[in-house]
Design a protein around this motif. Structure first.
Motif, mmCIF file in Angstrom:
data_model
loop_
_atom_site.group_PDB
_atom_site.id
_atom_site.type_symbol
_atom_site.label_atom_id
_atom_site.label_comp_id
_atom_site.label_asym_id
_atom_site.label_seq_id
_atom_site.Cartn_x
_atom_site.Cartn_y
_atom_site.Cartn_z
ATOM 1 N N ARG A 1 1.151 -0.942 0.073
ATOM 2 C CA ARG A 1 -0.011 0.177 0.411
ATOM 3 C C ARG A 1 1.183 1.116 -0.239
ATOM 4 N NH1 ARG A 1 -4.367 2.008 0.385
ATOM 5 N NH2 ARG A 1 -5.388 4.247 1.620
ATOM 6 N N ALA A 2 1.652 1.324 0.640
ATOM 7 C CA ALA A 2 3.137 2.406 0.760
ATOM 8 C C ALA A 2 2.789 2.577 -0.541
ATOM 9 C CB ALA A 2 3.619 2.193 1.925
ATOM 10 N N VAL A 3 3.873 2.200 -1.360
ATOM 11 C CA VAL A 3 4.315 1.890 -2.936
ATOM 12 C C VAL A 3 3.706 2.547 -3.129
ATOM 13 C CG1 VAL A 3 5.890 0.793 -5.209
ATOM 14 C CG2 VAL A 3 6.554 0.576 -2.343
ATOM 15 N N HIS A 4 2.071 1.915 -3.525
ATOM 16 C CA HIS A 4 0.933 1.969 -4.854
ATOM 17 C C HIS A 4 0.895 3.268 -4.063
ATOM 18 C CE1 HIS A 4 -2.251 2.102 -6.400
ATOM 19 N NE2 HIS A 4 -3.163 2.699 -5.306
ATOM 20 N N LEU A 5 0.718 3.990 -3.044
ATOM 21 C CA LEU A 5 0.439 5.952 -2.995
ATOM 22 C C LEU A 5 1.643 6.702 -2.886
ATOM 23 C CD1 LEU A 5 -1.417 5.143 0.348
ATOM 24 C CD2 LEU A 5 -2.687 5.746 -1.570
ATOM 25 N N GLU A 6 2.877 5.832 -3.080
ATOM 26 C CA GLU A 6 3.826 6.954 -2.642
ATOM 27 C C GLU A 6 5.204 6.299 -2.922
ATOM 28 O OE1 GLU A 6 6.964 8.855 1.107
ATOM 29 O OE2 GLU A 6 5.070 9.358 0.679
ATOM 30 N N ASP A 7 6.283 6.620 -4.916
ATOM 31 C CA ASP A 7 6.811 5.591 -5.260
ATOM 32 C C ASP A 7 8.018 6.460 -4.864
ATOM 33 O OD1 ASP A 7 8.234 3.691 -5.751
ATOM 34 O OD2 ASP A 7 7.638 3.899 -8.234
ATOM 35 N N SER A 8 8.693 5.871 -3.598
ATOM 36 C CA SER A 8 9.787 6.678 -2.959
ATOM 37 C C SER A 8 10.877 6.071 -2.893
ATOM 38 C CB SER A 8 9.334 6.995 -2.228
ATOM 39 O OG SER A 8 8.423 6.970 -0.700
ATOM 40 N N VAL A 9 12.011 5.879 -2.680
ATOM 41 C CA VAL A 9 12.873 4.991 -2.043
ATOM 42 C C VAL A 9 12.563 4.289 -0.304
ATOM 43 C CG1 VAL A 9 15.458 5.260 -0.511
ATOM 44 C CG2 VAL A 9 15.304 6.156 -2.803
#
Length: 349
Positions: A290-298
């Motif tokens: 869910r974190a990557v889906h919402l915000e693609d960051s390091v």
């Protein structure tokens, strides 16, 4: 190579690289400072001055170690036990013997220490309110103005003061009140003893924060007015708290960040890291995706890589970090994590 072996080599290299004079010549060596986070100081037995500590530094009989706010440290004793020190802790190494048949003595003046060894060691821990005589492998001692406690995780332990003694079994805690020095220590069963020592756990970092700057960064955050404390504020503070092992406080900040911004990917990433450390691979993977889906960051890719690793999907974890490095080629934390995963897969080149 196992992580324990990598950590040992790092500590050894740090010791070899110390400038001349940084390692004391001990008449009797008690141990070595094997890790240091935040502000950690050492006071020599024959001195009254506290000096900044360095990893790999030799500790002599009678030396004291002090850990400041949001700091942690670990001391490798000559009896092959490791003492982990929590923030706001001061401990004195009274006498530590390398002989397994001889008892070692340390004094905890304030704060908390956790001792761990692969084999039972004879060790006595003195505090202002309660003393513990240990023949075991793992335990925690805590001291604050209200009193002292000793929690036994593995082994055998006799806890006592001038008023009496109690024998502990694994999972039991002895407590002595500073307000009632005439009262013998009381023992009780702890429902989840491992949760009591969660401060000693390592949480993989998602953001780069130099350990020696952690306290000053936290102080800067604390100066932010209440009205200006947005989701980004709580995420940053939660990350610093996790770096120092303060999981409960970090989770409160994560919850507050998600109240203010439910779509904050970094907050879900931090929650995923907590789930990884608490051995909850399912929820960790869900939160990280869910974190990557919402915000693609390091940071979110790092969290997903740890969640995938916890699920034994190392190849997928490596793929996540390869994408992170491709998108952020100058990010050192991303490259370090990718290299770690490549080493796990024997890709040494």
């Amino acid at each position: 190579m196992r992580r324990s072996e990598i950590g040992f080599r790092r500590v050894l290299l740090a010791a070899l690289l110390l400038p001349a004079g940084a390692q004391a010549v001990c008449e009797v060596t008690a141990g070595t400072l094997s890790s240091s986070e935040g502000k950690v100081h050492i006071q020599r037995a024959d001195d009254t001055v506290w000096q900044a500590a360095r990893v790999g530094q030799s500790l002599c009989r009678g030396d004291s170690v002090r850990v400041g706010p949001l700091g942690r440290a670990a001391v490798s004793l000559v009896n092959q036990a490791v003492m982990r020190l929590d923030q706001n802790t001061t401990v004195r190494l009274l006498e530590v013997s390398s002989r397994k048949e001889e008892r070692s003595f340390v004094e905890l003046l304030r704060g908390a220490l956790q001792s761990f060894s692969r084999k039972p060691r004879l060790l006595s821990v003195n505090t202002p309110y309660l003393n513990g005589s240990v023949e075991g492998t793992e335990f925690e001692v805590r001291v604050d103005p209200a009193g002292a406690s000793i929690l036994l995780l593995e082994g055998r332990l006799l806890a006592g003061n001038a008023a009496g003694q109690v024998v502990l079994e694994p999972g039991q805690r002895a407590e002595a009140s500073g307000a009632r020095p005439d009262q013998a220590p009381l023992s009780r069963r702890v429902v989840s003893p491992r949760d009591a020592v969660q401060w000693s756990l390592h949480y993989p970092p998602l953001f780069f924060a130099p350990p020696d700057e952690r306290a000053s960064s936290f102080d800067a955050l604390e100066s932010v007015p209440e009205g200006a404390r947005d989701a980004a504020f709580h995420i940053r503070r939660a990350a610093l708290l996790l770096d120092a092992g303060q999981q409960d406080a970090a989770r409160a900040d994560i919850d507050r960040a998600l109240e203010l911004a439910p779509e904050a990917g970094a907050a879900h990433a931090l929650q995923a890291v907590i789930d990884v450390v608490r051995n909850r691979p399912g929820p960790a993977l869900e939160a990280a995706r869910r974190a990557v889906h919402l915000e693609d960051s390091v940071a979110t890719r790092l969290a997903l890589s740890y969640a995938l690793q916890a699920a034994f999907r190392i190849d997928e974890a490596r793929g996540q970090m390869a994408e992170a490095v491709a998108g952020h080629p100058d990010d050192a934390l991303a490259r370090a994590r990718l290299a770690e995963l490549q080493l796990m897969m024997a890709e040494r080149a």
